[in-house]
Write an enzyme that holds these catalytic residues in place. Structure first.
Site, mmCIF file in Angstrom:
data_model
loop_
_atom_site.group_PDB
_atom_site.id
_atom_site.type_symbol
_atom_site.label_atom_id
_atom_site.label_comp_id
_atom_site.label_asym_id
_atom_site.label_seq_id
_atom_site.Cartn_x
_atom_site.Cartn_y
_atom_site.Cartn_z
ATOM 1 N N CYS A 55 41.333 34.606 38.112
ATOM 2 C CA CYS A 55 41.492 36.203 37.936
ATOM 3 C C CYS A 55 42.037 36.532 39.329
ATOM 4 C CB CYS A 55 40.163 36.746 37.919
ATOM 5 S SG CYS A 55 40.325 38.529 37.668
ATOM 6 N N CYS A 94 45.984 43.398 35.455
ATOM 7 C CA CYS A 94 45.511 41.992 35.443
ATOM 8 C C CYS A 94 46.689 41.533 36.381
ATOM 9 C CB CYS A 94 45.685 41.395 34.051
ATOM 10 S SG CYS A 94 45.670 39.659 33.778
HETATM 11 N N1 LIG Z 1 41.068 37.283 30.896
HETATM 12 C C1 LIG Z 1 41.688 36.456 31.941
HETATM 13 C C2 LIG Z 1 40.644 36.277 33.062
HETATM 14 C C3 LIG Z 1 41.015 37.495 33.994
HETATM 15 C C4 LIG Z 1 42.354 37.793 34.636
HETATM 16 C C5 LIG Z 1 42.296 38.850 35.543
HETATM 17 N N2 LIG Z 1 41.897 40.122 35.185
HETATM 18 C C6 LIG Z 1 43.162 38.933 36.604
HETATM 19 O O1 LIG Z 1 43.331 39.729 37.414
HETATM 20 O O2 LIG Z 1 44.057 38.003 36.758
HETATM 21 C C7 LIG Z 1 41.735 35.071 31.095
HETATM 22 O O3 LIG Z 1 40.965 34.808 30.159
HETATM 23 O O4 LIG Z 1 42.528 34.219 31.597
#
Ligand SMILES: N[C@@H](CCC[C@H](N)C(=O)O)C(=O)O
EC number: 5.1.1.7
Length: 293
Positions: A88, A231
């Site tokens: 993340c 993200c």
């Molecule tokens: N939902 C993503 C993991 C989280 C990613 C995050 N919010 C970021 O900032 O990179 C997954 O399942 O890969």
């Protein structure tokens, strides 16, 4: 048995997390407990949960991923639906802020803190925007899956990019098309990736390049969460995809605007191949205590 949890709530450009310290690796939350914590109506509310555990105290499965013994701390990351994620990009900055503010780790300007993740060890340092993370190696897949989403008239081809976790990036023509998406509905990827994927919808800036820096607007539907305000790994995938499509004259420096703010992405040569870095803010907004059934 009821578990009393001391936690901090934090975010990086609006991508929000519940963080707690479990240095000895004795607190194993269930999927249901994670879901309740992240529920915005019946819990605290967050896009994910981060457990701070010493790498030395990880179970054997996760320990196998921490190849660098210098990574004292492991980021044990869970999506809001309780699924684990490899990496993340926003979370690791907020995690660093949590570790340093709680006195669990030190990070002076110019120094590097290595952090273990399920995608391998990532190096974090302080930067003008907050923290900069070396996101490591990345890879693309030549197959272009088709992505359908509510608000898109026809399915669009996407570019699959792995930046430690899986992403599919879809280019849209303008901001109206981006704003018109309804990401309350899960985008459908065809063929469906075995482990799912985060889906980024991107619009190249107009002009794309200003003063040698590329500009992108992005919205994201995260695997295991839904639409989020940002993200970090997704912004890296977005910059890599747009550079790929833009060709030889595209820069290595990018600013990616998401609903929760703006982050910086830079591609640079590493000893083992090209890496990407991600820079952005990390805020801790409150601490609390919650009892979990
Ligand atoms: N939902 C993503 C993991 C989280 C990613 C995050 N919010 C970021 O900032 O990179 C997954 O399942 O890969």
């Amino acid at each position: 048995m009821a578990v009393k949890l001391h936690f901090s709530k934090g975010h990086g450009t609006g991508n929000d997390f519940i963080l707690f310290a479990d240095p000895d690796g004795s607190l194993d939350l269930t999927t249901d407990q994670i879901r309740v914590l992240c529920d915005r109506h019946f819990g605290i509310g967050a896009d994910g949960v981060i457990r701070a555990v010493r790498s030395a105290n990880l179970d054997a499965g996760a320990a196998a991923l921490v190849e660098n013994p210098g990574a004292e701390w492991f980021m044990d990351y869970y999506n809001a639906d309780g699924s684990v994620a490899e990496m993340c990009g926003n979370g690791i900055r907020v995690y660093t802020e949590f570790l340093t503010r709680s006195g669990l780790a030190e990070l002076a300007h110019g120094e590097i803190l290595a952090i273990g993740t399920r995608a391998g060890v990532r190096d974090v340092q302080r930067s003008a925007l907050g923290y900069q993370v070396d996101m490591g190696l990345w890879s693309t897949d030549d197959d272009e899956p088709l992505v359908s989403a509510k608000g898109l008239k026809v399915p669009r081809p996407g570019l699959s990019i792995d930046v430690g976790n899986p992403h599919v990036v879809v280019a849209l023509s303008d901001d109206d098309e981006l704003d018109g998406l309804d990401l309350a509905y899960v985008p459908v990827i065809d063929p469906e990736p075995v482990y799912g994927a985060n889906v980024e919808f991107v619009v190249p800036g107009d002009p794309l390049i200003r003063d040698g820096v590329g500009h992108i607007s992005m919205r994201v539907h995260e695997r295991g969460v839904g639409e989020t305000l940002s993200c970090g790994t997704g912004t890296v995938a977005a910059a890599l995809a747009i550079r790929h499509w833009a060709g030889d004259r595209a820069p290595d420096d990018w600013r990616v605007s998401v609903p929760g703010g703006t982050v910086a992405v830079r591609m640079f040569p590493g000893e083992d191949g090209e890496h990407a870095s991600l820079s952005g803010p990390a805020e801790l907004v409150f601490d609390g205590e919650v009892t979990l059934a």
